[in-house]
Design a protein around this motif. Sequence first.
Motif, PDB file in Angstrom:
ATOM      1  N   ALA A   1       0.858  -1.185   0.000  1.00 29.60           N
ATOM      2  CA  ALA A   1       0.000   0.000   0.000  1.00 29.60           C
ATOM      3  C   ALA A   1       0.899   1.242   0.000  1.00 29.60           C
ATOM      4  O   ALA A   1       1.211   1.804   1.060  1.00 29.60           O
ATOM      5  N   LYS A   2       1.303   1.653  -1.202  1.00 31.93           N
ATOM      6  CA  LYS A   2       2.267   2.753  -1.308  1.00 31.93           C
ATOM      7  C   LYS A   2       1.900   3.773  -2.384  1.00 31.93           C
ATOM      8  O   LYS A   2       2.650   4.707  -2.634  1.00 31.93           O
ATOM      9  N   GLY A   3       0.728   3.607  -3.018  1.00 33.86           N
ATOM     10  CA  GLY A   3       0.314   4.559  -4.034  1.00 33.86           C
ATOM     11  C   GLY A   3      -0.220   5.848  -3.425  1.00 33.86           C
ATOM     12  O   GLY A   3      -0.831   5.844  -2.350  1.00 33.86           O
ATOM     13  N   PHE A   4       0.020   6.956  -4.106  1.00 35.56           N
ATOM     14  CA  PHE A   4      -0.441   8.256  -3.596  1.00 35.56           C
ATOM     15  C   PHE A   4      -1.951   8.377  -3.759  1.00 35.56           C
ATOM     16  O   PHE A   4      -2.507   8.036  -4.804  1.00 35.56           O
ATOM     17  N   ARG A   5      -2.629   8.857  -2.705  1.00 36.20           N
ATOM     18  CA  ARG A   5      -4.062   9.075  -2.722  1.00 36.20           C
ATOM     19  C   ARG A   5      -4.344  10.558  -2.427  1.00 36.20           C
ATOM     20  O   ARG A   5      -4.289  10.995  -1.278  1.00 36.20           O
TER      21      ARG A   5
END
Length: 325
Positions: free
Chosen positions: A266-270
């Motif tokens: 869980a490392k994607g930018f939100r």
Amino acid sequence: MSVSPLVFVHVPKTAGTSFRLGVDQFFGEDRVCRDYGAGSSDTSAIVNECLYERSDMWDFRLKFEQSNYQFLTGHFGASRYMPAFPVVNMITFLRDPLQRTVSEYHHLVKHAGYEGSLEQFYRSPQFINRQHNMFRGVHWAALGFVGITERYDESLDLLRDGFGLDVPRMESNTGRENWREPYRLSEDQEIEFRRLNAADIRLYNMARDQFDWRTKLRRRGDPYVSGMVTEYRDQQLMGWAYATGAQSPAYIQVSVNGKLRAEVAAKGFRQGLHAYGVPRGANIGFSVKLPSLTSKDLVECTVATTGQPLANSPWRLPKQVPGKA
């Protein structure tokens, strides 16, 4: 971990008054700021001045720090103070929706002169899905802590371990002598109540399940992961997750109908979570390609290291309404 200042979203009739009195004793009343509305004698002067008179949230935040406040509490929605405090600094308690609603009804009859029937009360729009609505626009699972009223002592223990908040146990504003005896409605009343408050019931059940995992992980000495499955779009299942106090990403296992399909970081930018002030600069998102997913498929998203399910897991794609795309 000590996080300060803290913001308490005080949902009515969830033992919040008892908790607030304990916080007063822990910090000292002069370090607890209150927002219970413009007309309330409990509301602090800087809230009235900065927010109700001038609508200046930034100035409020500055004065909050200058006044040496450590805690903010009140009957406000979680989104109200998002511009000033990160969501991980927010805490709340939730209660069984039926018990909470009937308790609020009796409280308003006794203390505010409410003259309607119980049915009129729980059918009124402002009292339907009351807990759910206080977190409208905010991912409740991102809050620093969500306690459960029915497990108040355990909640205090978790707050002490997680935030260094050693709040003494106090009881106040219970409204009746034998407050642990549950309220009971007729079968027809309960059916109607549950239909009207489906969102509240779903929120409470998810929060209670996450609370169970938080206590289980505490006993095992494992970290709790805040996270949620959010949507399925363009053949992609999406969500977010982060481990409390960790700088490295959480790893999530995604299974469909009991079969492991992927393990992802869980490392994607939100962008939408960035304003929440979540950890890792909001680089906590994940997505997994799951082609041709249908409403018959059961999807589970769990933390790879502990087996903890994320909020909204297990998850199913909503059924398509006939005639609608």
